[in-house]
Design a protein around this motif. Sequence first.
Motif: not given
Length: 253
Positions: A1-8, A19-24, A45-51, A250-253
Motif C-alpha cells: 500500500x501507499x500512504x499518501x500523507x504522513x509525518x514520519x 517498514x511496517x505492514x508492507x507499505x510500498x 535515506x529510504x527509496x520508499x519515502x518521498x517528501x 505525485x508523478x511517480x507512475x
Amino acid sequence: MFDTHCHLDYLDDPASARAELGLTGMVCIGADPQHARNAIALAEAYADVYATVGLHPTDAKAQDNAETRALIESMSGHARVVGIGETGLDDYWHDDERAEQRAAFAWQLDLARRRDLPVVIHTRDKAGTETASLGCIEELRNAGWRRGILHCCNGHVGLLEAALELGFHVGFAGNVTYKNAREIQAAAQVVPLDRLLLETDAPFLAPVPKRGKPNRPGYVRYTLQFIAGLRGLEEAELERLTDENARRVYGLA
C-alpha cells in the motif's frame, strides 16, 4: 500500500515505522522548513519515502516571511520532493490569522504551479462554521492550478465539488472510520475511484481499531478496509486503484 500523507519524522523511530505492514511507498509532509528538511533527509535515506515542502496554515503568522519562502522554494527543487504543502486555511485554533494564512496559501499555490507539482491542501473549520472551507474554495479557484490533493477530506460538500472540478485527488485519513464522521463517509462514497487516495496523517487520526493511539503509516490498511466496505469493493482492487492514483498524482507512475 501507499500512504499518501504522513509525518514520519514526528514518530520516535521513523525507520521502523516505515517498514511496517508492507507499505510500498509513503509521502512525508514537510509542514514547515525544519520538517521539510527532515522529510527530505528521510526521502534521501529510504527509496520508499518521498517528501513535500511547505508551510502549514497554523504556522503562517509566525513563519511566513522572505527567509522562509526562500528556504521552501530552494528545497522544492530537490529531486525527492514530489509536492508543495501542506498548505491551506485553518480556523480551528486561531480564526484571527486569516490574512496571513491566505497570503501563505496563495504563494504556495503559485510555487506549485511554477514547479509543476501537486499542492497538498489542509482545511479545518472551527466547529459550527465553514469559513476556512469557503476561503479555500475561493483561493483554489483564483489560482486555477489543477494538480493537487485535498488532504484529509473534511466532508464539506462545496469544497469537495470545487476540488473535483479542478481535477484534484481527494485523500481520506483514519477519521473516516469514526462513528460520527458521517459527512466524511458520505464524501468517501462519491469521490471517483480514479481520484481517491488513502492516507494516515500519522501520528494523528489513528483509525478504528487503533483510535486513541499514535497513528503509524502501516495503519492506512484499516482505512482501506473501511472504505472498501463502504463502497462494496474488494480490498485488493481498492488497494490497486489507490496505489495507482497515488503514484500518478505525485508523478511517480
